[in-house]
Every structure is written in C-alpha cells, then in structure tokens.
Motif scaffolding. Sequence first.
Motif, short mmCIF file in Angstrom:
data_model
loop_
_atom_site.label_atom_id
_atom_site.label_comp_id
_atom_site.label_asym_id
_atom_site.label_seq_id
_atom_site.Cartn_x
_atom_site.Cartn_y
_atom_site.Cartn_z
N TRP A 123 0.48 -1.25 -0.29
CA TRP A 123 -0.41 -0.52 -0.07
C TRP A 123 0.97 1.07 -0.56
O TRP A 123 0.03 2.09 0.42
CB TRP A 123 -0.75 -0.06 1.47
CG TRP A 123 -1.74 -0.80 0.83
CD1 TRP A 123 -1.94 -2.12 1.64
CD2 TRP A 123 -3.46 -0.89 0.11
NE1 TRP A 123 -3.03 -1.98 1.68
CE2 TRP A 123 -3.99 -1.49 0.61
CE3 TRP A 123 -3.68 0.08 -0.91
CZ2 TRP A 123 -5.47 -1.98 0.04
CZ3 TRP A 123 -5.15 -0.44 -1.39
CH2 TRP A 123 -5.74 -0.68 -1.01
N LEU A 124 2.24 0.97 0.32
CA LEU A 124 3.15 2.34 0.72
C LEU A 124 4.15 2.28 -0.19
O LEU A 124 4.70 3.08 -0.85
CB LEU A 124 3.82 2.17 1.76
CG LEU A 124 2.99 1.46 3.08
CD1 LEU A 124 3.88 1.96 4.54
CD2 LEU A 124 1.58 2.82 3.17
N HIS A 125 3.82 1.89 -2.17
CA HIS A 125 4.88 1.52 -2.58
C HIS A 125 3.82 1.48 -4.31
O HIS A 125 3.13 0.60 -4.14
CB HIS A 125 5.83 0.95 -3.06
CG HIS A 125 6.92 0.90 -1.95
ND1 HIS A 125 8.68 0.62 -1.71
CD2 HIS A 125 6.60 0.47 -0.86
CE1 HIS A 125 8.83 1.07 -0.69
NE2 HIS A 125 7.29 0.38 -0.03
N THR A 126 4.46 2.17 -5.14
CA THR A 126 3.91 2.41 -6.51
C THR A 126 4.16 1.16 -7.52
O THR A 126 5.22 0.39 -6.83
CB THR A 126 4.17 3.74 -7.26
OG1 THR A 126 5.52 3.94 -7.63
CG2 THR A 126 3.89 5.01 -6.46
N ARG A 127 3.03 0.70 -7.82
CA ARG A 127 3.61 -0.42 -9.17
C ARG A 127 4.85 0.17 -10.17
O ARG A 127 5.44 -0.92 -10.18
CB ARG A 127 1.98 -0.22 -9.51
CG ARG A 127 2.99 -1.65 -10.57
CD ARG A 127 3.25 -3.17 -10.89
NE ARG A 127 2.43 -4.05 -9.89
CZ ARG A 127 1.43 -4.68 -10.56
NH1 ARG A 127 1.01 -4.80 -11.68
NH2 ARG A 127 0.26 -5.25 -8.97
N ALA A 128 5.20 0.61 -10.34
CA ALA A 128 6.05 1.27 -11.02
C ALA A 128 7.77 1.40 -9.67
O ALA A 128 8.52 0.79 -10.56
CB ALA A 128 6.13 2.88 -11.29
N GLU A 129 7.26 1.86 -8.55
CA GLU A 129 8.45 1.54 -8.11
C GLU A 129 8.82 0.72 -7.87
O GLU A 129 9.83 0.07 -8.02
CB GLU A 129 7.93 2.22 -6.53
CG GLU A 129 8.82 2.57 -5.75
CD GLU A 129 8.57 3.05 -4.44
OE1 GLU A 129 9.62 3.07 -2.97
OE2 GLU A 129 7.51 3.62 -4.46
N ILE A 130 7.87 -0.69 -7.56
CA ILE A 130 8.20 -2.11 -7.14
C ILE A 130 8.66 -2.59 -8.65
O ILE A 130 10.13 -3.53 -8.44
CB ILE A 130 7.23 -2.60 -6.95
CG1 ILE A 130 6.58 -2.59 -5.18
CG2 ILE A 130 7.09 -4.23 -6.57
CD1 ILE A 130 7.93 -2.60 -4.31
#
Length: 605
Positions: A123-130
């Motif tokens: 919930w605390l990280h964007t899909r792009a970040e991951i």
Amino acid sequence: MFQDYDSDSDPTRHPPRLAALRRELAARDLDGFLVPRADAHQGEYVADRDARLAWLTGFTGSAGFCIVAPDRAGVFIDGRYRVQVKAEVDTSTFTPVPWPEVKPAAWLRDALPEGGRIGYDPWLHTRAEIRILEQGLTGSGIALIAVEHNPVDAIWPDQPEPPAGAVRLWPDAVAGESAADKRARIAAGLRAAGQRAAVLTLPDSLSWLLNIRGADVPRNPVVQGFAIIEDNGHVAVFANPAKFDAEVRAALGNAVSVLPPEALIPALTNLSGPVRVDPASAPDQVFTLIESMNTPIAEGPDPVILPKAQKNPAEVAGMREAHLLDGAAATELLHWLDARAPQLDEQPLTEIDVAEKLEELRRARGILDISFDTIAATGPHAAIPHYHVSRASDLRILPGQVLLVDSGGQYAMGTTDITRTLPMGPVDAAVRRPYTRVLQGMIAVSRVQFPQGVAGCHIDALARAPLWSEGMDYDHGTGHGVGAGLSVHEGPVRISRISEIPLAPGMILSNEPGYYREGAFGIRIENLIVVEPREGADGRAMLGFETLTFAPIDRRLIDPALLSQDERDWLDAYHAEVWQKIAPLVTVEARDWLFLATRPLGGVA
C-alpha cells in the motif's frame, strides 16, 4: 503559531526501534524491509500515523526512504537533505545513502550477496517503484515479499489514529467549474479511451474533482481517501464518512457515494474493465487486487492530474488575489527584519521568532493555514535547502549573517510560496557574486519566451547557466507545480532536468534557483509564475510566464556589474510593479521602506 514537530525526536530512541523491527522481521522470516516516507497516497506531507520513516530513523525530510537489512540500515536521501540527514539520524546506526546516485537494487545486492527476502508494504509503494526494484534485482536471488500487515506498525505501541479532518466545500466561483462539470469532463475522457472507470489515489485529485477541501494532513487542505470514477461520471469515495457533513453530502449530490475505507477492496475486485490506474502514483496493492479478478487494466496517468495542473481563468484570478495579500505580508516582514537588523546584539532574534512573526502577518490577512512549515534559516542553516527549524535547532540570528526565508500561505482563494534572501547587516562580499548569479537565473526563467511543446527540462538550464559559468550549481529542481488552494507541491509539471511534460497555459510553477555553501550560507530567490500564451513572429504560437509573486528582492546583495542592461531593466520593472501593487496594502512605515527598497537599481550605492 509555531509547531515543533521535532520536539519528540530523541536520537537514543531510534536504535532500539530498529532492533525491535529486526526482531519482528525475523519472526516473519524476512531479512529486511523497505520503509518509505510516503503514505498510501504518495503525499509529501503525511499524517502523524503514517510518519513511519521519522519514527524509525529520526529523519524528517519530505522525501527519502530507509532499507533495513540484517547488518545495516540505509537512509536514502537526495541532494536537498545531505546535510539535514546527518543532523537528524544516529549515523552509528543508520547510514546516509546518496540517492538516486546509489540505486536501491545495487545497495541490496551488496547488503544481501547470497540473496534474501525483503518485505515491503504494497500500500506504500507504487507499481512503477516495485517494477524498477524488481528489474534491478533480477538474477540476484533477492525476493521482494509483499506483506499483509506493516511490521513497523506492529512495533509502534502509540501509533496515532488515522486523521479525520472535516471536509469543506471549495466554492464553484473560485474553482471556475462545478464538480458536476468536472466529473462529466473526466468521464468523457474515459469513454473516448474505451475505459470503464479510473481509480484515483491522490488526495489532491479527489479534492479538485469534487470541489472539496479537507484537514487530514498538515498544511495541505486535501481530503485523504481513494475514489473510483466511472465512465458515466459517478464517483465512489472511500474515506471516513464522519468527515462529510450534511451540507457537503448535499452539495456532492446523488452521483457521488461516500463509502467507508474498508469498502475499497471489495469495490476494486468487482470492477468492470478496462480500468485506468496510474502506475506512477497508485499503490502496488491496487493493481494486485484488480489483477486478482483478471480485470483488464489500462495503465495511464491519473486522468485528473493534467486538468488540475492547467488552471482556468477563475483559478488564476484567485491565485493573483492571494499573492497580493501574501506580498503585503512578506513586505511587512522584510521591513520588520530590516528594522531589527541593527539591534541584533541588544535585542536577540531567532529563526523561530521570524517564522512566528511571518505567520502572524499572514493571519492578519486571512490565511487559513501556512502552506508548508516556514523555512527561516540563518547562516549555516540556510545551506540546508529544506531546513526545518525546531526548538532544539533554533539559532539566534547574528549580525552579518545571510537569512533565507521560504514560506507560503493557504488563502480562501489560492496558495502561495515565496523565498527571499537578505543580509542581516553588512555581509561578506563573497556572498554577492553567487547571489547575483542566482538572481540572473531567476530573471532568465521569468523573461523566457518559448514555443509550444517545450517542457520543464528545457527551461531548467536557463536558471542554472549563470551559476554554471562560475562552476556552481544546486541540488534541487528549479521549480515545482503549485495547486490552486491545494498542495503547494503539485505534480506532474516541474521545471527540472527530468520533467518532460510540455508546459501549457494555466500551469503554475515556482521559479527558485539557489546556491548553498555548506556550513556558511544559502541563497534562494523564488517567485511563482503562470504559463500564458504569447504571440511570436509571423503569428507563431508561443508561451511565456506571468509573475504572480510581488515582494521586493533585496538589492544590497547584488553585484550590479554582473547584470546586463536587460536584466537591470527587468528588475527595475518588477520593482515598479511591486510598488504599484503592494504599497496600498501595507502600513505607512512599511510603505516608506518599500519605496526605497523598490527604487531603480541605478540608485544602489
């Protein structure tokens, strides 16, 4: 008045917290964990409940993250916070890591050469970040594990409750468009793209779309919540229903449903696709939930973000009005400081005194709140671009120091952000050259005319070129987007080396080059500007900037010999406009001071 958010920061508390987190991770068969600054909405300011990075490490900057590994813990910070982080964290326990120079994946490969399991809260990280992190870890044997319950929350015994600030209406006359018309406009865009719905995760998008404002996070009048807008214009809002009173619900109408936060997960798993979700801002978990039902996802930008960035005439008019009130407050402060400078030995003045005085002057002009925590920084503190004064760090202002004041207000019709740098008595001549180069960069951006399609990355070099000529630079962007009665830092548009979004009429940005000499002084000069149409040669459509901010720029730090005639002319014309607009709004004493402060540059000794 002044709130000391750092008064609880005892550095001896953080090593035991890290040790407790490692024990919790071991119990979950995890070797490490990612602790971001962000909340589920990727906000720059977070509610007390979501301040996990500060609670764990002591670092209070508005951007950064920590990676906890078995034998090390890195606090990743960009150039704005390289000095601040060393003052706030226990460097025997947490290691400052220069980011983005050091990539998280490279750091993890070094920390876990044999592989391992690194947990993260989806919930605390964007899909792009991951995705970027997963790509960087390919072949390393290191696995990213999405956790269901955040382990930091599990060891935080007195974690605050979620915010529940009351929602208020933002008048249509100030918004320039009704919420119904906005919903219809966004829905039409979804239909044109063949999309059935879009998930909104940014609180300022939700607030702009529905013409509402909130009080969930400090300084940013946004309503925290998620929303789903359908292609027929219906909007479901997922937020604490207690925040919405009868007046707000009536204004929202039947086409807007207010549902509790726990209704979001069932709603995401019952959508008909394609559903637009923004990988750059939506939590990884939002994607996972929609994908779990094999619902088609159309990845794309938040459909509200660009319409929100392009202010309409009513919004620009409101911002102009707010800046006149704010310019008067800033002018009164500069006059007050000038009067105090000769008395600093007999009548001590501190950074907090300056912040409190400026807020007092703004409140006299009707601010609802300040738009961010005032940066009142003297001497070496001014060299910290995002310095935040606390009772523990508060410095007395000494004669001969440079004082930097970066501040803003939330008014009933708009949002402001202004920085001025001034000498507190005679200062070292070494300050004048970089100050003048910073001023030249600010003037270059103010004066530029450019064709349609130009982005912030193209404008950024204009602000830096005078500094580059001296072998100098600064480690932050030249400008950020600014909301109209919303967040003072607003995406997606910026004046930055990495911003490729074309500038368009109505976009409001800051123009704030700077220069910082660690341990000595800092310089920044900032006005807000709005993109406006211009006509070029042969009828070519061009764009330029209208300046919104009006307060004197201190001329005592200028080396006039470095300025071209065009730059002198711009500064004199700007000061003439400051006099014309601000003089009627200030006291007689401040008006007399302003007359001298805005006289033509040729009058400087």
